[in-house]
Design an enzyme around this catalytic site. Structure first.
Site, mmCIF file in Angstrom:
data_model
loop_
_atom_site.group_PDB
_atom_site.id
_atom_site.type_symbol
_atom_site.label_atom_id
_atom_site.label_comp_id
_atom_site.label_asym_id
_atom_site.label_seq_id
_atom_site.Cartn_x
_atom_site.Cartn_y
_atom_site.Cartn_z
ATOM 1 N N ASN A 50 28.578 -28.245 5.039
ATOM 2 C CA ASN A 50 29.949 -27.806 4.814
ATOM 3 C C ASN A 50 30.845 -28.911 5.359
ATOM 4 O OD1 ASN A 50 32.600 -26.842 5.425
ATOM 5 N ND2 ASN A 50 31.897 -24.738 5.186
ATOM 6 N N GLU B 82 32.755 -26.294 0.703
ATOM 7 C CA GLU B 82 34.153 -26.366 1.134
ATOM 8 C C GLU B 82 34.720 -27.760 0.875
ATOM 9 O OE1 GLU B 82 37.013 -24.515 4.630
ATOM 10 O OE2 GLU B 82 34.864 -24.647 5.010
ATOM 11 N N TYR C 67 28.258 -21.062 -1.149
ATOM 12 C CA TYR C 67 29.241 -20.990 -0.067
ATOM 13 C C TYR C 67 29.708 -19.541 0.038
ATOM 14 C CZ TYR C 67 33.566 -21.908 2.555
ATOM 15 O OH TYR C 67 34.577 -21.888 3.490
ATOM 16 N N ASP D 120 26.301 -23.021 3.125
ATOM 17 C CA ASP D 120 26.952 -22.328 4.228
ATOM 18 C C ASP D 120 26.959 -20.845 3.859
ATOM 19 O OD1 ASP D 120 28.533 -21.272 6.172
ATOM 20 O OD2 ASP D 120 30.336 -22.418 5.678
ATOM 21 N N ASN E 100 27.342 -18.517 6.066
ATOM 22 C CA ASN E 100 28.300 -17.898 6.983
ATOM 23 C C ASN E 100 27.745 -16.701 7.749
ATOM 24 O OD1 ASN E 100 30.916 -19.005 7.577
ATOM 25 N ND2 ASN E 100 31.322 -18.996 5.365
ATOM 26 N N ASP F 290 33.419 -28.928 11.313
ATOM 27 C CA ASP F 290 32.892 -28.066 12.374
ATOM 28 C C ASP F 290 31.439 -27.678 12.109
ATOM 29 O OD1 ASP F 290 33.886 -26.631 10.208
ATOM 30 O OD2 ASP F 290 34.896 -25.115 11.399
ATOM 31 N N HIS F 291 30.913 -28.052 10.928
ATOM 32 C CA HIS F 291 29.500 -27.872 10.597
ATOM 33 C C HIS F 291 28.797 -29.221 10.627
ATOM 34 C CE1 HIS F 291 29.865 -23.756 8.638
ATOM 35 N NE2 HIS F 291 31.120 -24.152 8.623
#
Length: 261
Positions: free
Chosen positions: A8, A35, A106, A149, A151, A251-252
């Site tokens: 991501n 993303e 995603y 991702d 999540n 952040d990933h």
């Protein structure tokens, strides 16, 4: 053999240089990005092609979501699905010459409140996962890899504190139940945990932490799955934690695996 990575990237245009660095340093055969936050025609494809990634299958939209598969190996577009009818670019599939189908997913993050009655986004996340389950149940996949991702950090050792995150979106029991139902419906094997069965594993650390590395309050939100017929060919799984410390990071971090196929 080929290697696959999922990341991501949180804006492929903003982090074009980080993608290029990963492609140069790790050289996965296939890189799946989520993303991307870009229409397909605005993705910096020329730079990636100059590094040998001349094949791309992608779905994009302006400013949000977006999934792309970059490859050094020939690919053909294998379509997409608008899960939960959100109108979002959250899924794309591609087929390698050896017949293996790669699904790049995603899953919606789901907002902050883990209650579909109070939070529309959480309901959309659960609906997305339920449709994944139904699709896999109706047409059970073979010779396929699913990355992205998702999540959700499903296991107790996929988060820094199981007890403290039980009511936090991404680790709530209802989300884990929905994810595992989708996994079971497709007969998917969690390749990362097949290779690394024990211990804490994270692929995401919040931007809010002043020192993400010292605090180490991570979650494993990014996954590589394979159908049972090819899961035995998977090996060499890694999570590239140091990339969280690169300048201007996502952040990933990327998750990687190899397949002897």
């Amino acid at each position: 053999m080929f290697t696959i990575a999922t990341w991501n990237i949180n804006s492929v245009r903003l982090r074009e240089g980080l993608v290029a660095r990963l492609l140069q340093e790790e050289a996965p055969d296939v890189l799946c990005l989520q993303e991307c936050k870009s229409p397909v025609d605005k993705i910096p494809l020329t730079r990636f092609a100059d590094l040998g990634y001349t094949h791309i299958v992608a779905r994009g939209q302006k400013g949000y979501n977006g999934v792309a598969i970059l490859s050094r190996l020939p690919l053909e577009d294998a379509g997409d699905r608008d899960y939960a009818q959100l109108g979002h670019a959250r899924h794309v599939a591609a087929r390698l010459e050896n017949g293996v189908v790669i699904h790049n997913m995603y899953v919606p993050a789901g907002g902050d409140i883990p209650d579909r009655d109070q939070n529309l986004k959480f309901g959309q996340k659960l609906d997305f996962l339920s449709e994944m389950r139904d699709v896999f149940h109706a047409d059970r996949p073979t010779r396929s890899i699913l990355v992205g991702d998702l999540n959700i950090a499903p296991r107790e050792d996929d988060v820094w504190s199981h007890k403290q995150l039980l009511k936090i979106v991404s680790h709530t029991p209802v989300e884990v139940e929905h994810l595992l139902a989708a996994q079971d419906a497709g007969g998917w094997v969690d390749v990362t945990r097949q290779d690394i069965p024990q211990g804490l594993l994270y692929s995401w650390w919040s931007y809010r932490a002043k020192d993400w590395d010292a605090a180490d309050k991570g979650r494993r939100l990014d996954h590589i799955w394979a159908t049972a017929d090819i899961a035995g060919a998977a090996h060499g799984s890694r999570i590239l934690r140091p990339l969280r410390g690169w300048e201007g990071p996502s952040d990933h971090v990327p998750v990687m695996a190899s397949f002897d196929l």
